[in-house]
Scaffold this motif. Structure first.
Motif, mmCIF file in Angstrom:
data_model
loop_
_atom_site.group_PDB
_atom_site.id
_atom_site.type_symbol
_atom_site.label_atom_id
_atom_site.label_comp_id
_atom_site.label_asym_id
_atom_site.label_seq_id
_atom_site.Cartn_x
_atom_site.Cartn_y
_atom_site.Cartn_z
ATOM 1 N N UNK A 71 0.802 -1.218 0.000
ATOM 2 C CA UNK A 71 0.000 0.000 0.000
ATOM 3 C C UNK A 71 0.840 1.276 0.000
ATOM 4 N N UNK A 72 1.947 1.265 0.744
ATOM 5 C CA UNK A 72 2.718 2.503 0.903
ATOM 6 C C UNK A 72 3.203 3.051 -0.428
ATOM 7 N N UNK A 73 3.280 2.189 -1.453
ATOM 8 C CA UNK A 73 3.792 2.629 -2.747
ATOM 9 C C UNK A 73 2.797 3.507 -3.514
ATOM 10 N N UNK A 74 1.579 3.651 -2.990
ATOM 11 C CA UNK A 74 0.598 4.527 -3.651
ATOM 12 C C UNK A 74 1.134 5.946 -3.808
ATOM 13 N N UNK A 75 2.028 6.353 -2.926
ATOM 14 C CA UNK A 75 2.555 7.722 -2.956
ATOM 15 C C UNK A 75 3.839 7.844 -3.763
ATOM 16 N N UNK A 76 4.310 6.733 -4.360
ATOM 17 C CA UNK A 76 5.518 6.808 -5.200
ATOM 18 C C UNK A 76 5.240 6.229 -6.583
ATOM 19 N N UNK A 77 4.028 6.419 -7.054
ATOM 20 C CA UNK A 77 3.693 5.944 -8.399
ATOM 21 C C UNK A 77 4.421 6.775 -9.455
ATOM 22 N N UNK A 78 4.754 6.127 -10.554
ATOM 23 C CA UNK A 78 5.333 6.835 -11.692
ATOM 24 C C UNK A 78 6.830 7.061 -11.623
ATOM 25 N N UNK A 79 7.498 6.549 -10.598
ATOM 26 C CA UNK A 79 8.945 6.696 -10.486
ATOM 27 C C UNK A 79 9.650 5.458 -11.060
ATOM 28 N N UNK A 80 10.939 5.600 -11.356
ATOM 29 C CA UNK A 80 11.748 4.478 -11.873
ATOM 30 C C UNK A 80 10.990 3.740 -12.969
ATOM 31 N N UNK A 81 10.577 4.483 -13.993
ATOM 32 C CA UNK A 81 9.662 3.945 -14.995
ATOM 33 C C UNK A 81 10.283 2.901 -15.919
ATOM 34 N N UNK A 82 11.596 2.910 -16.054
ATOM 35 C CA UNK A 82 12.244 2.045 -17.048
ATOM 36 C C UNK A 82 13.315 1.161 -16.421
ATOM 37 N N UNK A 83 13.016 0.618 -15.243
ATOM 38 C CA UNK A 83 14.003 -0.164 -14.501
ATOM 39 C C UNK A 83 13.534 -1.598 -14.291
ATOM 40 N N UNK A 293 1.028 -11.737 -10.327
ATOM 41 C CA UNK A 293 0.925 -10.279 -10.494
ATOM 42 C C UNK A 293 1.305 -9.909 -11.918
ATOM 43 N N UNK A 294 0.416 -10.128 -12.896
ATOM 44 C CA UNK A 294 0.804 -9.977 -14.303
ATOM 45 C C UNK A 294 1.230 -8.571 -14.696
ATOM 46 N N UNK A 295 0.526 -7.540 -14.235
ATOM 47 C CA UNK A 295 0.887 -6.179 -14.642
ATOM 48 C C UNK A 295 2.241 -5.767 -14.083
ATOM 49 N N UNK A 296 2.480 -6.054 -12.809
ATOM 50 C CA UNK A 296 3.764 -5.719 -12.202
ATOM 51 C C UNK A 296 4.903 -6.484 -12.864
ATOM 52 N N UNK A 297 4.680 -7.768 -13.144
ATOM 53 C CA UNK A 297 5.711 -8.547 -13.815
ATOM 54 C C UNK A 297 6.064 -7.944 -15.168
ATOM 55 N N UNK A 321 -2.422 -7.295 -7.161
ATOM 56 C CA UNK A 321 -2.145 -6.008 -7.788
ATOM 57 C C UNK A 321 -0.652 -5.739 -7.774
ATOM 58 N N UNK A 322 0.004 -6.047 -6.658
ATOM 59 C CA UNK A 322 1.363 -5.661 -6.303
ATOM 60 C C UNK A 322 1.386 -4.164 -6.019
ATOM 61 N N UNK A 323 2.509 -3.687 -5.549
ATOM 62 C CA UNK A 323 2.607 -2.281 -5.179
ATOM 63 C C UNK A 323 2.393 -1.363 -6.365
ATOM 64 N N UNK A 324 1.823 -0.197 -6.094
ATOM 65 C CA UNK A 324 1.450 0.693 -7.189
ATOM 66 C C UNK A 324 2.608 1.534 -7.708
ATOM 67 N N UNK A 325 3.827 1.279 -7.215
ATOM 68 C CA UNK A 325 4.999 1.817 -7.897
ATOM 69 C C UNK A 325 5.410 0.905 -9.046
ATOM 70 N N UNK A 326 4.754 -0.254 -9.173
ATOM 71 C CA UNK A 326 4.995 -1.135 -10.319
ATOM 72 C C UNK A 326 3.696 -1.566 -10.983
#
Length: 456
Positions: A71-83, A293-297, A321-326
């Motif tokens: 859950x905590x990753x909800x506030x770090x969405x959109x970072x490290x986009x190509x890693x 977790x297909x989308x995160x993978x 879902x996995x964390x929303x930073x991924x």
């Protein structure tokens, strides 16, 4: 007097063992349990009906069950986009190490609200970052889940292998082994409710082979089994993890987990992308579950998990879902579609059907969380966790098969979601919380976290 809610004139996908479906059927809820499910309208003579709902143009299914999240990753969405995973973690660990109780509560509120609005009735979170002196982070999540109204499994995570000990996370982001075990035990004692219909379970959840010592894994398994709770971790997510395990332990992740007591029907692991035939056989033999977790993978280019092979072998598999930073959408109902599409990319056009995808997101998730006798299918005696999906609008009306419309079509609006027999969503809006207020709160706390981490 037990009041009833009657839903009728809708398509029904029960997701029971026989896969029973009704083109036009009914579901009767009495209190917090399902009283009856069947074809045609509900019996007219039913007494104590508090509410009768015409479900024409809708599909009723079990509520969705999320088996892996951060859950905590909800506030770090959109970072490290190509890693990839390891680079992504190295970039984000220093940010996550700045979280506190207010940040976690805001992030949990956002994560839970988004999932609940999209049909999730049982949520799970794996929280493993506990900076010293930052308050009651697990309690912040539990409060948020209670407020939103969903059933919740809180996995008390931990990390004790920092970079100086050969791990991936920075040293300031880990706990001592003793502190992690004591805090996990305290969380179980304070919060775990094993009763039928419980709204809150606790699991023991050391984070991953590359962030946790062998001692912590072994002792956490002993602790969890002594307390009668489930065990959760990440496993076989990337080729880098496979290499790490061989270099550090002289064996692959599955063999390493088995050597530490971490295979069993009380264990489920997230991802499990890089599994060979022997690994899948070990999971099937021991009843170890998988959170797919297909989308995160895909976001982290981890690979395509062999879910059809796992299912064929008898491995319990649910969706995460996995964390929303991924997985920035933060919704589980989109994972039904992505699970089907990605597994077909890996295994061909018959690798997964729409009904198999729905089962992963409902009954499969209930199996993985150890609650298949309570939730995951629409059957008399089970808890009244169900969703009424609107399928007569522009996005779905021309698809004759309602399950195909739900899984393959656009994200379907939720007309009604019940958890424990109580409405959590009505006409696409949450009933117990203000979505706009949560959006403002998460925006404020995301900016504060970015400032604390030197990103703003």
């Amino acid at each position: 007097m037990t009041e009833r809610i009657v839903i009728e004139n809708c398509a029904v996908a029960t997701v029971d063992a026989a896969g029973t479906e009704y083109d036009s059927g009914h579901v009767v809820v009495a209190g917090n349990v399902i009283e009856s499910v069947g074809a045609g309208p509900a019996p007219a003579e039913l007494a104590d009906v508090a509410r009768r709902i015409d479900g024409t143009g809708h599909l009723a299914t079990p509520g969705l069950v999320n088996t892996h999240h951060h859950f905590y990753q909800w506030l770090t969405r959109g970072l490290a986009q190509d890693s990839n995973l390891f680079d992504w973690l190295v970039e984000l660990y220093p940010v996550w190490a700045r979280i506190d109780e207010d940040i976690v509560h805001a992030a949990a509120s956002g994560s839970l609200a988004m999932m609940a609005r999209g049909g999730v009735t049982t949520a799970m979170d794996h929280h493993y970052v506990f900076p010293r002196g930052t308050g009651d982070l697990l309690g912040a999540e539990i409060r948020a889940a209670s407020r939103v109204g969903v059933r919740f499994t809180a996995a008390r995570g931990s990390m004790d292998r920092g970079r100086s000990d050969g791990g991936l996370p920075p040293d300031f982001a880990v706990e001592t082994t003793e502190a992690a075990l004591l805090a996990t035990e305290a969380a179980i004692d304070a919060h775990h409710d094993a009763s039928f219909g419980s709204m809150l379970h606790i699991a023991a959840a050391p984070c991953s082979p590359f962030s946790v010592s062998t001692e912590l894994l072994r002792e956490a398994a002993v602790l969890a089994r002594g307390k009668g709770v489930r065990l959760h971790t990440h496993g076989s997510e990337t080729v880098e993890e496979e290499k790490f395990c061989h270099e550090l332990f002289g064996m692959g992740p599955t063999d390493y987990f088995e050597s530490t007591g971490w295979l069993g029907d009380d264990v489920w692991m997230a991802h499990c992308v890089h599994m060979n035939d022997s690994d899948i056989a070990a999971f099937a033999r021991t009843g170890t579950g998988v959170a797919h977790c297909p989308s995160s993978n895909a976001r982290l280019a981890a690979g395509i998990a062999r879910v059809p092979d796992m299912l064929a072998a008898g491995v319990p598999v649910g969706l995460g879902v996995d964390g929303t930073a991924s997985n920035e959408s933060g919704e589980l109902h989109t994972e039904l579609r992505n699970a089907l599409l990605i597994n077909r990319l890996g295994g061909g056009e018959k690798a997964m059907s729409a009904r198999q995808a729905l089962r992963l997101g409902t009954y499969g998730g209930a199996q993985v969380l150890g609650r298949a006798d309570e939730i995951g299918s629409l059957e008399p005696g089970k808890l009244a966790d169900l969703v009424l999906w609107k399928l007569d609008g522009l996005g779905h009306a021309s698809i004759a098969d309602p399950v195909a419309a739900l899984v393959l079509g656009a994200a379907a609006p939720v007309t009604l979601s019940l958890v424990n027999g109580r409405p959590v969503v009505e006409q696409g809006r949450l009933t117990g919380v203000d979505e706009d207020e949560i959006a403002r709160l998460t925006r404020t706390e995301a900016r504060r976290l970015a400032a604390l981490a030197g990103l703003a």
